[in-house]
Scaffold this active site. Structure first.
Site, PDB file in Angstrom:
ATOM      1  N   TYR A 266      15.002   7.916  11.529  1.00  0.00           N
ATOM      2  CA  TYR A 266      15.394   6.502  11.518  1.00  0.00           C
ATOM      3  C   TYR A 266      16.662   6.284  10.716  1.00  0.00           C
ATOM      4  CZ  TYR A 266      10.903   4.902  13.401  1.00  0.00           C
ATOM      5  OH  TYR A 266       9.828   4.652  14.196  1.00  0.00           O
TER       6      TYR A 266
ATOM      7  N   LYS B 151     -12.560   5.977 -10.365  1.00  0.00           N
ATOM      8  CA  LYS B 151     -12.136   4.806  -9.591  1.00  0.00           C
ATOM      9  C   LYS B 151     -11.197   5.229  -8.460  1.00  0.00           C
ATOM     10  CE  LYS B 151      -8.516   4.055 -13.047  1.00  0.00           C
ATOM     11  NZ  LYS B 151      -8.110   3.298 -14.247  1.00  0.00           N
TER      12      LYS B 151
END
Ligand SMILES: *Cc1c(COP(=O)(O)O)cnc(C)c1O
Length: 345
Positions: free
Chosen positions: A242, A33
């Site tokens: 940042y 999956k």
């Protein structure tokens, strides 16, 4: 933009499959999956099929459809989500096998595709998917004559071998299925490691194939190399990135690498994760940006072309620890921007 390179070692994947097969008493399936846990559904699934896997498991019908295109006819493809509204044509046309989770799904399946194979997922205590014991008691006399392909359940605490939940779920699974004569499946990677009592007819390993815990002996499968875009000298008291989240206490040489949170280097790695140049650690400085991270290369005497994020020096689980998550999330977060290279297979 320079592309970072995600190398998938298909030989290691196959060796992990074979090793888990050695540990399993019966058939070993494969869970692919989420794009083969982020490593690329097609190449991963075809390698596992070549290694002998005959039963594949995915979450949804659309994953199953993509997998059928990759594998062709032959291997069985089971859907954990069961038979969802709108999926009947896909299930029928591509021979997918839904693991029926509820009376509602059972009605849908028997109405839309009365002749199509299905399995049943039973809830043995996790309370996530599957029929509860009372629901199963009421339905089993309708279901069993239809010869379901598989009766399955899933363990909530298999990564903690001493947890009492494991034995409880085993007992509940036995009570619900012992006298049915239908093939059974209880264990993912963690359950395989709990021993033969937990194996039944087919096991469903996922993470262990891809090199993650709880299978501690797994070989690494994912290697991630991040190119250096730019190198700069940062003076004492200057900041990086940042929010000025990193401030240099001494002069530093800083490399900006080409992958960020849009590539699965989740922001929780900010200031915590490490990259490597050979055996030398180069820690992440400040915040992870969308497309880049900054790392400290002061200790390196030369300027590398790239640094390693996943490899022999650092497993998916070590990196996960630094970000307060698990190897599963690291792998399945790896984004679409990497150039994926496959070795072996
Ligand atoms: C994801 C999943 C698996 C595989 O689990 P791993 O821990 O990755 O081995 C098996 N069964 C079910 C129902 C799952 O959802």
């Amino acid at each position: 933009m320079v592309n970072s390179i995600l190398t998938v070692d298909l030989d290691a994947l196959v060796r992990n499959y074979r090793a888990l097969q050695e540990l399993s008493s019966n058939e070993t399936g494969a869970v692919v999956k989420a794009d083969g846990y982020g490593l690329g559904l097609g190449r991963v699934a075809r390698s596992l099929a070549k290694a002998g896997a005959r039963q594949f498991f995915v979450a949804t019908a659309s994953e199953g459809a993509e997998l059928r295109r990759e594998l062709g006819d032959g291997p069985s493809i089971s859907l954990f989500a069961g038979h969802m509204a709108g999926d009947s044509d896909m299930i029928n046309d591509l021979s997918l096998t839904p693991m029926i989770n509820s009376i509602e799904q059972l009605q849908r399946h028997l109405q839309a595709l009365p002749k199509a194979p299905f399995g049943v997922q039973l809830d043995t205590g996790m309370n996530r998917l599957g029929m509860e014991p009372a629901e199963w008691s009421a339905l089993r006399d309708i279901v069993l004559p239809q010869n379901p392909t598989l009766l399955m359940s899933h363990l909530a605490c298999a990564d903690a071998p001493d947890h009492a939940m494991n034995a409880q779920q085993l007992q509940s699974f036995r009570e619900m299925t012992d006298d049915t004569g239908i093939p059974r499946s209880l264990s993912a990677t963690g359950g395989i490691l709990l021993g033969a009592d937990y194996h039944f007819d087919v096991t469903r390993p996922g993470i262990g194939l891809y090199g993650g815990l709880p299978y501690a002996d797994a070989l690494p499968v994912a290697y991630l190399e991040l190119p250096v875009i730019q190198v700069r000298e940062v003076a004492e008291r200057e900041s990086v990135g940042y929010g000025n989240a990193y401030i240099a206490e001494q002069p530093r040489r800083v490399a900006t690498l080409s992958a960020g949170y849009a590539d699965g280097l989740i922001r929780a790695m900010s200031g915590k994760a490490r990259t490597f140049y050979g055996q030398t650690e180069c820690p992440v400085l400040g915040r992870v940006s969308m497309d880049s991270i900054s790392v400290d290369i002061t200790r390196l005497s030369d300027t590398p072309a790239s640094l390693t994020l996943l490899g022999r020096q650092q497993s998916v689980d070590t990196l996960a620890d630094a970000a307060g998550t698990i190897g599963y999330e690291i792998l399945t977060s790896l984004g679409a921007r990497y150039t994926r290279r496959y070795s072996g297979g």
